[in-house]
Design an enzyme around this catalytic site. Structure first.
Site, PDB file in Angstrom:
ATOM      1  N   GLU A 142       0.831  -1.213   0.000  1.00 37.26           N
ATOM      2  CA  GLU A 142       0.000   0.000   0.000  1.00 37.26           C
ATOM      3  C   GLU A 142       0.866   1.264   0.000  1.00 37.26           C
ATOM      4  O   GLU A 142       0.832   2.068   0.945  1.00 37.26           O
ATOM      5  CB  GLU A 142      -0.959  -0.005   1.192  1.00 37.26           C
ATOM      6  CG  GLU A 142      -2.045  -1.059   1.078  1.00 37.26           C
ATOM      7  CD  GLU A 142      -3.153  -0.894   2.112  1.00 37.26           C
ATOM      8  OE1 GLU A 142      -2.931  -0.249   3.143  1.00 37.26           O
ATOM      9  OE2 GLU A 142      -4.251  -1.431   1.885  1.00 37.26           O
ATOM     10  N   GLU A 298      -6.980  -7.483  -0.661  1.00 37.05           N
ATOM     11  CA  GLU A 298      -7.314  -7.481   0.761  1.00 37.05           C
ATOM     12  C   GLU A 298      -8.757  -7.039   0.922  1.00 37.05           C
ATOM     13  O   GLU A 298      -9.178  -6.046   0.333  1.00 37.05           O
ATOM     14  CB  GLU A 298      -6.463  -6.476   1.554  1.00 37.05           C
ATOM     15  CG  GLU A 298      -5.035  -6.849   1.754  1.00 37.05           C
ATOM     16  CD  GLU A 298      -4.303  -5.785   2.582  1.00 37.05           C
ATOM     17  OE1 GLU A 298      -4.963  -5.087   3.373  1.00 37.05           O
ATOM     18  OE2 GLU A 298      -3.091  -5.654   2.409  1.00 37.05           O
TER      19      GLU A 298
HETATM   20  C1  GLA Z   1      -4.159  -2.508   4.917  1.00 33.81           C
HETATM   21  C2  GLA Z   1      -2.784  -3.133   5.012  1.00 33.81           C
HETATM   22  C3  GLA Z   1      -2.741  -4.353   5.871  1.00 33.81           C
HETATM   23  C4  GLA Z   1      -3.580  -4.180   7.101  1.00 33.81           C
HETATM   24  C5  GLA Z   1      -4.987  -3.841   6.687  1.00 33.81           C
HETATM   25  C6  GLA Z   1      -5.926  -3.709   7.842  1.00 33.81           C
HETATM   26  O1  GLA Z   1      -4.894  -2.980   3.886  1.00 33.81           O
HETATM   27  O2  GLA Z   1      -2.236  -3.421   3.758  1.00 33.81           O
HETATM   28  O3  GLA Z   1      -1.392  -4.596   6.220  1.00 33.81           O
HETATM   29  O4  GLA Z   1      -3.051  -3.153   7.869  1.00 33.81           O
HETATM   30  O5  GLA Z   1      -4.960  -2.604   6.030  1.00 33.81           O
HETATM   31  O6  GLA Z   1      -7.228  -3.432   7.411  1.00 33.81           O
END
Ligand code: GLA
Length: 704
Positions: A142, A298
């Protein structure tokens, strides 16, 4: 169909790993993103490397038939990096350092960070590039999350280089930034700083470049890692996880460098617009690589930990939300994370395997979903099924939300309102940049496209010329790519298409937040004032109804356009609110306010009628969402009551012919139902917009 999660075995003792693999098999998991935050475990000190544990985990996963999306682990440098090399730390606007203790505490432009991260990636790549378990690479994590901008000295130095590459001469920069204003004329690139804390507004043209620079620095980090993976012979797909409409990173510029688009999406159960907003996000990421499935990298199985209050999902919502991704182009469904953490900031975040174990609602939902996905037949590639495009542009976003404008605009919120007009009718929409508008669409909506590049304007004009219907406005075509007014007034590029002359902005006012200057409300009070939202509205008359607009009632003159609706109230009463103008074989429409509620619905209905675009499935009950992916139609009942829907086709899961489907609340049906012969295919081959592809020497990023 990929199914799995982030997997962080480094948080657990070794004796848990076998159970992990066994339960992954039980849940139908076939891929995990491994070791995203494992840098300190892999390299506990600068000259100490430990791959034994990773060898073991990868070996166990491989033996269990589970593919590895191997992370490069560069998103959270270990404590020794910050202690030894404080120059790797990012800084805020005031120059204060962000300190270690969380994650993402690195300055993306720091040469030292890049050297250390690069060495980690090189060692991982050399060791695992040819490992049969490794089926993908996950670069960083991210990018830009938590730290949208870095104002450190590393950023300062890199910014000067970036600007020199872009402008070559300081005179060119002075011209682009309009530095004659307020005595800002620079004598050399070495006089330039990131837009650190200043007494008052920064030069908006410089802010725009700093945002471009910020996105590019993050992209350079990604590209550096990708190049190292390639050098080491990694032939697997390489990607990183996007965050949908994430303001700091211009993903449209990033997309060509992703072998596959991966996206993280966490619909907020408390958001009444969560279905619309998530649909927009999925359409956006699909549109980044037309024709190529993307991966939901995710999502949460249940509650997250990072909102003020974190309710779980309603029963069935996991399948409904997952189906929305598949319907809109996803070929992979992944979660954060596999096993719920027992320590750290995210210990309350749900996971595939809850801390409470397998006798849980969540585990049941996860295994049920795994079985359902495994039974799905191969899905058609997400084609370019949409006949409507909504223009959404990062540079316009950055520029339109700068301060000192006629009115504050929340660009994403405004774009989502327009998207909602089509989503509610189950009309499929692509989310594109202006340069990507082509003759394959019938209808294009370009709201608040405040910054409009020459190439974008040319593509929109070509689209109308060729027979398309363009709805532009409000606050569109105001500045050029440097955030400067063009000569000859406003709406200069689209004037021939729209047949209007734009006179002024007509901000409607409302609760004054006092701007940011003397007498301003505190940010908190300003936010509260906006939230209570006593913003003024204006009415306009359309088809005999009196409808509402907000934000602006622009003063626009119909030169040779037809006035479809006029303002009824306010300073612009009597002047056009909605116009239409034949141009070439198409039509240019302009809307001079941001219509709300019934007003937006009426304007959307009007242009839908003019363009003849149709829903994926007509006449669906409220709360039922339909999306087309080639010949596959997905129906999702987000409503509370059971519904029956007439649709002829083949049930994609059972292979049985259907004429009707019944859906309980949160129920999902996948039906092969080719588009009716009466729905013509795309009129032409996609038009490839012209864009400057000259390279920035350092990273091979296409120049702006
Ligand atoms: C993001 C991050 C993960 C985690 C999630 C929690 O998507 O990439 O590492 O922290 O949030 O929702």
């Amino acid at each position: 169909m990929l199914y799995g999660a982030d997997y962080n075995p480094d948080q657990w003792p070794e004796d848990v790993w076998d159970e992990d693999v066994r339960l992954m098999q039980e849940a139908g998991v076939n891929i995990v993103s491994l070791g995203i935050f494992a840098w300190s475990r892999i390299q506990p000190a600068e000259d100490v490397w430990d791959f034994d544990w990773l060898d073991t985990v990868i070996g166990k996963l491989h033996a269990g038939g589970i593919g590895v999306n191997l992370a490069t682990a560069t998103a959270s440098p270990p404590p020794w990096v910050s202690a030894t090399y404080p120059e790797t730390l990012p800084a805020d606007e005031s120059g204060a350092s962000y300190w270690p203790g969380s994650r993402q505490h690195f300055a993306p432009s720091s040469p030292t960070y890049r050297r250390l991260a690069g060495e980690l990636v090189r060692r991982l790549a050399e060791r695992y590039a040819h490992h049969p378990a490794v089926i993908m690479w996950h670069v960083g994590n991210e990018f830009g999350c938590h730290l949208p901008m870095d104002f450190s000295d590393a950023a300062r130095d890199a910014y000067r280089v970036w600007l020199r590459d872009k402008y070559a001469t300081i005179d060119a920069l002075n011209g682009a930034w309009g530095t004659s204003f307020w005595s800002q004329r620079y004598g050399s690139f070495d006089e330039i700083f990131p837009p650190r804390l200043a007494p008052y507004s920064h030069n908006p043209s410089s802010m725009l470049d700093f945002r471009r620079f910020t996105s590019d620095m993050l992209l350079e980090c990604y590209l550096m890692e990708r190049a190292i993976l390639h050098e080491a012979g990694a032939a697997q797909p390489i990607t990183t996880n996007f965050m949908g409409p994430f303001k700091p990173a211009d993903y449209r510029r990033w997309a060509p460098f992703m072998d596959v688009i991966a996206d993280d999406c966490y619909p907020d159960p408390s958001n009444p617009h969560r279905v619309r907003d998530a649909a927009f996000q999925r359409d956006l990421v699909r549109s980044l690589k037309p024709g190529v499935p993307w991966l939901l990298w995710e999502q949460a199985t249940d509650a997250v930990n990072w909102r003020p209050s974190n309710p779980g999902k309603r029963p069935g919502a996991l399948i409904a939300e997952t189906a929305q991704s598949i319907a809109r182009g996803a070929d992979g469904i992944m979660f954060f994370q596999w096993r719920q953490s027992r320590a750290g900031s995210e210990k309350f975040h749900s996971a595939m395997l809850p801390h409470a174990g397998t006798e849980t609602r969540v585990w049941n939902a996860v295994t049920e979903l795994g079985a359902r996905l495994a039974a799905l037949p191969e899905l058609p590639a997400p084609g370019r099924d949409a006949r409507v495009a909504l223009v959404f542009d990062w540079e316009a976003w950055w520029a339109v939300e700068e301060r000192d404008h006629p009115t504050e605009i929340d660009y994403l919120a405004l774009v989502l309102e327009w998207y909602g007009g089509f989503h509610a009718r189950n009309i499929q929409v692509d989310i594109v940049g202006p340069e990507e508008v082509d003759a394959g669409y019938d209808l294009v909506v370009a709201p608040a496209l405040y910054l409009l590049r020459d190439e974008g304007a040319a593509a929109l004009a070509r689209f109308v010329d060729g027979g398309g219907i363009l709805l532009a406005g409000p606050f569109t075509d105001i500045v050029d790519e440097h955030d400067q007014f063009r000569s000859g007034g406003f709406v200069t590029q689209l004037a021939p298409v729209l047949g209007v002359r734009f006179e002024d902005f007509g901000a409607l006012g409302g609760v004054s937040t006092g701007g940011a200057g003397v007498g301003a409300l505190s940010p908190h009070a300003a936010q509260a004032a906006r939230a209570t939202g006593a913003a003024a509205t204006v009415t306009f008359g359309l088809d005999g109804a009196s409808l509402c607009g907000r934000l602006v009632a622009e003063r626009v003159h119909a030169v040779d356009a037809t006035v479809v609706a006029s303002f009824e109230t306010g300073l612009t009463a009597g002047s056009p609110a909605l116009t239409r103008h034949p141009h070439g074989s198409g039509e240019g429409w302009y809307v001079a306010t941001q219509p709300v509620a019934a007003g937006l619905d009426a304007v959307v209905a009007t242009v839908i009628e003019a363009s003849g675009v149709r829903p994926v499935v007509a006449g669906l009950p409220a709360g039922v969402e339909a999306a087309r992916r080639g010949d596959l139609v997905t129906l999702i009942n987000h409503g509370d009551v059971r519904v029956e829907i007439a649709i002829e086709g083949i049930d994609a899961e059972t292979g049985a012919p259907v004429e009707r489907v019944a859906l309980e609340s949160q129920g999902v049906a996948f039906v092969h139902a080719p588009a009716a012969a009466s729905e013509p295919a795309r009129k032409t081959e996609p038009f490839v917009a012209e864009r400057s592809e000259a390279s920035i020497a350092t990273a091979g990023i296409p120049a702006r």
